[in-house]
Design an enzyme around this catalytic site. Structure first.
Site, PDB file in Angstrom:
ATOM      1  CE  LYS A  39      -2.310   1.595   3.745  1.00  0.00           C
ATOM      2  NZ  LYS A  39      -2.175   3.258   3.713  1.00  0.00           N
ATOM      3  CG  ASP A  75      -4.879   4.499   1.430  1.00  0.00           C
ATOM      4  OD1 ASP A  75      -6.131   4.710   1.247  1.00  0.00           O
ATOM      5  OD2 ASP A  75      -4.706   4.248   2.631  1.00  0.00           O
ATOM      6  CE  LYS A 105      -7.795   6.673   3.879  1.00  0.00           C
ATOM      7  NZ  LYS A 105      -6.242   6.411   3.642  1.00  0.00           N
ATOM      8  CG  HIS A 107     -14.320  13.447  -0.394  1.00  0.00           C
ATOM      9  ND1 HIS A 107     -14.657  13.326   0.947  1.00  0.00           N
ATOM     10  CD2 HIS A 107     -15.491  13.858  -0.808  1.00  0.00           C
ATOM     11  CE1 HIS A 107     -16.003  13.397   1.217  1.00  0.00           C
ATOM     12  NE2 HIS A 107     -16.381  13.953   0.194  1.00  0.00           N
ATOM     13  CG  ASP A 108     -12.563  17.818  -5.338  1.00  0.00           C
ATOM     14  OD1 ASP A 108     -13.352  18.683  -5.620  1.00  0.00           O
ATOM     15  OD2 ASP A 108     -11.154  18.018  -5.294  1.00  0.00           O
ATOM     16  CB  THR A 161     -12.310  17.314  -9.414  1.00  0.00           C
ATOM     17  OG1 THR A 161     -12.456  18.634  -9.850  1.00  0.00           O
ATOM     18  CG2 THR A 161     -10.628  17.207  -8.906  1.00  0.00           C
ATOM     19  CB  THR A 220      -9.499   1.907  11.656  1.00  0.00           C
ATOM     20  OG1 THR A 220      -8.368   2.429  10.967  1.00  0.00           O
ATOM     21  CG2 THR A 220     -10.369   0.941  10.650  1.00  0.00           C
ATOM     22  CD  GLN A 229      -5.495   2.750  12.648  1.00  0.00           C
ATOM     23  OE1 GLN A 229      -6.761   3.369  12.613  1.00  0.00           O
ATOM     24  NE2 GLN A 229      -5.013   2.529  11.494  1.00  0.00           N
ATOM     25  NE  ARG A 289       1.444   2.849  12.840  1.00  0.00           N
ATOM     26  CZ  ARG A 289       0.754   3.924  13.228  1.00  0.00           C
ATOM     27  NH1 ARG A 289       1.360   4.865  13.714  1.00  0.00           N
ATOM     28  NH2 ARG A 289      -0.600   4.033  12.886  1.00  0.00           N
TER      29      ARG A 289
END
Length: 238
Positions: free
Chosen positions: A32, A59, A61, A63-64, A68, A122, A193, A214
């Site tokens: 990722k 990744d 994400k 959002h627009d 666009t 999360t 998280q 991690r």
């Protein structure tokens, strides 16, 4: 997606990435690449990882507004990633536009990247969601609504906590992809998280793929930690 274990490359620079990958000589991984790494290194990091035959979840994400997102996905499709994502909160029109962009940008002869939608992060608690997003329903109801919206939009799946995976699987169906981040071993610190779980919990609750950062990338023995988590995810006793 063949129930992959996706390793989150939580690094800022290419040098750190390839130093980490030295622990995995000969392994073809599912990796990722998130905002931190992509915004520092740009598309070149994707090309270099793909040259080594790793699968890539980009990744970002998105959002627009729909147009666009469509244009952005058209460009991202040319990178040859295997999986990309958007925020379901962007709405049905935006998610459908994302797919249109991916179709338009995919190079002839290549597979279109699968596209999934983030439901609720999360790191978001129900209290925080209600107070800051002003969403009056429960966290589970919000996640399920977003998952249903993603499926109606034609997306291949969602990103959600393992705690919502079984509910989504029951409601939306068996072929829907459910990618679950926030995976930790029992002994690990959950850090920032809030809704975390073990690989075994994710498997038993219907997740299609897990994302682990991690617990592997900050381990003193990354390959050994990867193998431990992989076995737990696949249901092999360790």
């Amino acid at each position: 997606m063949n129930t992959p274990l996706i390793i989150a490359l939580d690094f800022a620079r290419k040098l750190e990435v390839f130093k980490f990958l030295e622990h995995f000589q000969g392994e073809k991984l599912f990796l990722k690449v998130g905002m931190e790494l992509f915004y520092q290194e740009g598309p070149a990091i994707i090309y270099e990882l793909k040259e080594k035959e790793h699968r890539i979840f980009l990744d970002l994400k998105l959002h627009d507004i729909p147009n666009t997102v469509k244009s952005a996905m058209k460009g991202l499709a040319r990178l040859g990633c295997d999986l990309v994502n958007v925020h379901a909160a962007g709405g049905k029109e935006m998610m459908m536009a994302a797919l249109e962009g991916l179709e338009a940008g995919t190079i002839s002869g290549n597979n279109r990247p699968a596209c999934i939608a983030v439901t609720q992060l999360t790191s978001t608690s129900e209290e925080q969601m209600k107070k800051e997003q002003l969403i009056g329903v429960s966290l589970e109801e919000s996640v399920l609504h977003y998952a249903s919206l993603a499926k109606e939009s034609g997306l291949e799946g969602v990103v959600c906590s393992t705690h919502e995976a079984a509910m989504i699987r029951k409601s939306v169906g068996g072929s829907f992809c459910i990618v679950t981040p926030g995976i930790r071993l029992i002994e690990d610190d959950i850090q920032d998280q809030k809704r975390v779980s073990t690989p075994e919990f994710a498997r038993k609750n219907g997740a299609t793929a897990i994302v682990v950062g991690r617990s592997i990338t900050r381990s003193k023995e990354p390959f050994e930690s990867y193998q431990t988590i992989k076995k737990q995810w696949e249901g092999v006793l360790v």
